[in-house]
Design a protein around this motif. Sequence first.
Motif, PDB file in Angstrom:
ATOM      1  N   MET A 127       9.230 -23.003   8.299  1.00  0.00           N
ATOM      2  CA  MET A 127      10.561 -22.705   8.966  1.00  0.00           C
ATOM      3  C   MET A 127      10.296 -21.718   9.748  1.00  0.00           C
ATOM      4  N   ILE A 128      10.711 -21.886  11.175  1.00  0.00           N
ATOM      5  CA  ILE A 128      10.471 -20.826  11.997  1.00  0.00           C
ATOM      6  C   ILE A 128      11.754 -20.047  12.150  1.00  0.00           C
ATOM      7  N   HIS A 129      11.659 -18.611  12.234  1.00  0.00           N
ATOM      8  CA  HIS A 129      13.007 -17.932  12.377  1.00  0.00           C
ATOM      9  C   HIS A 129      13.299 -17.621  13.828  1.00  0.00           C
ATOM     10  N   LYS A 130      14.347 -18.307  14.014  1.00  0.00           N
ATOM     11  CA  LYS A 130      14.716 -18.006  15.706  1.00  0.00           C
ATOM     12  C   LYS A 130      15.454 -16.731  15.608  1.00  0.00           C
ATOM     13  N   ASP A 131      15.668 -15.744  14.462  1.00  0.00           N
ATOM     14  CA  ASP A 131      16.480 -14.708  14.605  1.00  0.00           C
ATOM     15  C   ASP A 131      15.317 -13.644  15.028  1.00  0.00           C
ATOM     16  N   ARG A 132      15.842 -13.286  16.314  1.00  0.00           N
ATOM     17  CA  ARG A 132      14.848 -12.384  17.026  1.00  0.00           C
ATOM     18  C   ARG A 132      14.752 -10.958  16.415  1.00  0.00           C
ATOM     19  N   THR A 133      15.869 -10.704  15.520  1.00  0.00           N
ATOM     20  CA  THR A 133      15.941  -9.376  14.683  1.00  0.00           C
ATOM     21  C   THR A 133      15.337  -9.322  13.604  1.00  0.00           C
ATOM     22  N   ALA A 134      14.693 -10.555  13.199  1.00  0.00           N
ATOM     23  CA  ALA A 134      13.919 -10.529  11.999  1.00  0.00           C
ATOM     24  C   ALA A 134      12.839  -9.722  11.788  1.00  0.00           C
ATOM     25  N   PRO A 135      12.152  -9.139  10.816  1.00  0.00           N
ATOM     26  CA  PRO A 135      11.113  -8.228  11.099  1.00  0.00           C
ATOM     27  C   PRO A 135       9.920  -8.765  11.047  1.00  0.00           C
ATOM     28  N   VAL A 136       9.017  -8.013  11.353  1.00  0.00           N
ATOM     29  CA  VAL A 136       7.605  -8.444  11.683  1.00  0.00           C
ATOM     30  C   VAL A 136       6.839  -8.026  10.215  1.00  0.00           C
ATOM     31  N   GLY A 137       5.983  -8.961   9.596  1.00  0.00           N
ATOM     32  CA  GLY A 137       5.550  -8.488   8.264  1.00  0.00           C
ATOM     33  C   GLY A 137       3.824  -8.139   8.799  1.00  0.00           C
ATOM     34  N   VAL A 138       3.478  -6.831   8.178  1.00  0.00           N
ATOM     35  CA  VAL A 138       2.119  -6.284   8.660  1.00  0.00           C
ATOM     36  C   VAL A 138       1.610  -6.015   7.195  1.00  0.00           C
ATOM     37  N   PHE A 139       0.484  -6.447   6.838  1.00  0.00           N
ATOM     38  CA  PHE A 139      -0.003  -6.032   5.390  1.00  0.00           C
ATOM     39  C   PHE A 139      -1.319  -5.650   5.534  1.00  0.00           C
ATOM     40  N   ASP A 140      -1.986  -5.023   4.506  1.00  0.00           N
ATOM     41  CA  ASP A 140      -3.408  -4.334   4.570  1.00  0.00           C
ATOM     42  C   ASP A 140      -3.707  -4.356   3.005  1.00  0.00           C
ATOM     43  N   SER A 141      -4.822  -4.068   2.628  1.00  0.00           N
ATOM     44  CA  SER A 141      -5.277  -3.855   1.123  1.00  0.00           C
ATOM     45  C   SER A 141      -4.650  -2.489   0.899  1.00  0.00           C
ATOM     46  N   GLY A 142      -4.616  -1.641   1.597  1.00  0.00           N
ATOM     47  CA  GLY A 142      -3.741  -0.216   1.191  1.00  0.00           C
ATOM     48  C   GLY A 142      -3.320   0.454   2.341  1.00  0.00           C
ATOM     49  N   VAL A 143      -3.838   1.508   2.683  1.00  0.00           N
ATOM     50  CA  VAL A 143      -3.169   2.601   3.705  1.00  0.00           C
ATOM     51  C   VAL A 143      -3.770   2.195   4.979  1.00  0.00           C
ATOM     52  N   GLY A 144      -4.961   1.494   5.263  1.00  0.00           N
ATOM     53  CA  GLY A 144      -5.700   1.544   6.340  1.00  0.00           C
ATOM     54  C   GLY A 144      -4.981   0.915   7.603  1.00  0.00           C
ATOM     55  N   GLY A 145      -4.252  -0.291   7.200  1.00  0.00           N
ATOM     56  CA  GLY A 145      -3.431  -1.073   7.924  1.00  0.00           C
ATOM     57  C   GLY A 145      -2.341  -0.231   8.897  1.00  0.00           C
ATOM     58  N   LEU A 146      -2.026   0.972   8.286  1.00  0.00           N
ATOM     59  CA  LEU A 146      -1.005   2.054   8.944  1.00  0.00           C
ATOM     60  C   LEU A 146      -1.373   2.322  10.303  1.00  0.00           C
ATOM     61  N   THR A 147      -2.661   2.166  10.646  1.00  0.00           N
ATOM     62  CA  THR A 147      -3.380   2.409  11.923  1.00  0.00           C
ATOM     63  C   THR A 147      -2.900   1.484  12.785  1.00  0.00           C
ATOM     64  N   VAL A 148      -2.820   0.375  12.289  1.00  0.00           N
ATOM     65  CA  VAL A 148      -2.359  -0.986  13.126  1.00  0.00           C
ATOM     66  C   VAL A 148      -0.607  -0.757  13.373  1.00  0.00           C
ATOM     67  N   ALA A 149       0.112  -0.535  12.125  1.00  0.00           N
ATOM     68  CA  ALA A 149       1.518  -0.643  12.092  1.00  0.00           C
ATOM     69  C   ALA A 149       1.826   0.244  13.203  1.00  0.00           C
ATOM     70  N   ARG A 150       1.042   1.592  13.197  1.00  0.00           N
ATOM     71  CA  ARG A 150       1.462   2.847  14.173  1.00  0.00           C
ATOM     72  C   ARG A 150       1.360   2.196  15.675  1.00  0.00           C
ATOM     73  N   GLU A 151       0.250   1.329  15.794  1.00  0.00           N
ATOM     74  CA  GLU A 151       0.106   0.712  17.069  1.00  0.00           C
ATOM     75  C   GLU A 151       1.182  -0.163  17.516  1.00  0.00           C
ATOM     76  N   ILE A 152       1.819  -0.797  16.674  1.00  0.00           N
ATOM     77  CA  ILE A 152       2.734  -1.740  16.874  1.00  0.00           C
ATOM     78  C   ILE A 152       3.933  -1.042  17.167  1.00  0.00           C
ATOM     79  N   MET A 153       4.298   0.102  16.423  1.00  0.00           N
ATOM     80  CA  MET A 153       5.494   0.979  16.514  1.00  0.00           C
ATOM     81  C   MET A 153       5.480   1.446  18.103  1.00  0.00           C
ATOM     82  N   ARG A 154       4.093   1.886  18.454  1.00  0.00           N
ATOM     83  CA  ARG A 154       4.077   2.504  19.777  1.00  0.00           C
ATOM     84  C   ARG A 154       4.355   1.214  21.074  1.00  0.00           C
ATOM     85  N   GLN A 155       3.924   0.324  20.593  1.00  0.00           N
ATOM     86  CA  GLN A 155       4.004  -0.553  21.730  1.00  0.00           C
ATOM     87  C   GLN A 155       5.040  -1.494  21.741  1.00  0.00           C
ATOM     88  N   LEU A 156       5.681  -1.883  20.488  1.00  0.00           N
ATOM     89  CA  LEU A 156       6.703  -2.723  20.360  1.00  0.00           C
ATOM     90  C   LEU A 156       7.967  -1.858  19.715  1.00  0.00           C
TER      91      LEU A 156
END
Lengths: 272, 272
Positions: free
Chosen positions: B1-30
């Motif tokens: 099922m493709i969510h055509k709801d544009r306001t739906a969130p993006v899921g971001v996951f990591d084994s722990g905290v490291g992925g927050l460095t990627v989340a931070r970049e998504i927050m900045r650019q998007l």
Amino acid sequence: MIHKDRTAPVGVFDSGVGGLTVAREIMRQLPDENIVYFGDTARVPYGSKSKNNIIRFSRQIIRFLETKSVKAIVIACNTASALALDVLKEESDIPVIGVITPGARAAVKETRSKKIGVVGTEATIRSHTYSKVITEMEPEASVIGKPCPLFVPLVEEGFAKHHVTDEIIEYYLKEMKHSDIDTMILGCTHYPLLRSRIMEYFGKDVHIVNPAYETAMDLKALLVGQDMDNDSGNLARYEFYVSDTAEKFKHFANSILPYNVETIQQINIEEY
Amino acid sequence: MIHKDRTAPVGVFDSGVGGLTVAREIMRQLPDENIVYFGDTARVPYGSKSKNNIIRFSRQIIRFLETKSVKAIVIACNTASALALDVLKEESDIPVIGVITPGARAAVKETRSKKIGVVGTEATIRSHTYSKVITEMEPEASVIGKPCPLFVPLVEEGFAKHHVTDEIIEYYLKEMKHSDIDTMILGCTHYPLLRSRIMEYFGKDVHIVNPAYETAMDLKALLVGQDMDNDSGNLARYEFYVSDTAEKFKHFANSILPYNVETIQQINIEEY
């Protein structure tokens, strides 16, 4: 259900490979006992994780060991012993022992100054379990605890003999060295692999306690006391199970144990 | 099922905290995108574990993120991207992107000598995924990989600025420094937190690539391309979930993210 089968194996578990230092001591002191060892290598380490998760993980492992009809269980992990032993003991029909009480007893026997140091994981030290157990045995004792979270990765990544390990030992233990402790407990099953470096750092005035030795003695007392020790005279059988691939575990096991482990089986512990 | 709801969130996951460095970049650019972040702190780290377990863990996480009706998933973990992305992409109806292809593309764009270094976890380097992806983009490129398993615990235990970290950087990267690479990928989401030390060690002749930046660009291209970017103009909402206690995660998150994370929810990921 108490297994009155004396030849039933003893279950030994740890978050990973560290508990092999305890298994080795059981093999040495109780050479007739069969052992089923489980290392939770899929979820290792435990030392930075929460009480609830450690209890949940330990329950799954005990359910797994029960399928192997073990007659007694040794929690060969300080973190799980510190956080989960009380709960697990109540829940289980099989006798369960941990490494904290044996380690505490050895330290209390040894100390003259009644000042005892304990090093361990974040979770073990934060639980204050060693302090509680030691002061129950010796109300005048005082205990200084210090978490040393880098020791486990240093050991696991083969840095035990690298000089940065000495610097990190100094970083963590400087204050403890300048305290008046005369006895220190290695409160994590990985730490005996750094024992000679730590002994060198403290010098001969501080006695270093490895709880593995006393834990094996406790197990022996338990089995003999309940008339459950294996007297079949057959060669002991050792079985090894892990929750991640066997490869790295095997390498480590073969460096710790006095013989080569050939077969290690992987299981999905989350199913238990 | 493709969510055509544009306001739906993006899921971001990591084994722990490291992925927050990627989340931070998504927050900045998007900045308009809502994010649901999951850190598998009960089973961290992934880097020393097997492909089968990492696929199994990632599947559970994707099932969890699906309950949050995410419109796309970013695997903000090099190990899971290296070992599980192909399988997960095939299985999922939601678009899934990882950090390897973006990181490889940035390095290929940057290199002149066509010699690229990659540092990462044991599992990432052993998988040779970076090599495969890089040589598909640039057949003349050669890739030198080096696992640096102590980097993650050094960062997690607050040793990023301690001088032993410089010694361990030298220990792992000496050979790579004396090779002819001109570009190096930080192939683990924890490593950007050692970036300044690594840059200092290599000097200005080696360009250091952090895949987080290109990953956020890829996500943007994906969302715009599929007409799924959030244009509601509402303030973005960020939700954080972990599989172990929130305490340590919160401390780390607040040191990485540009604002204070107040609420972090713990779930039992094994139930998914």
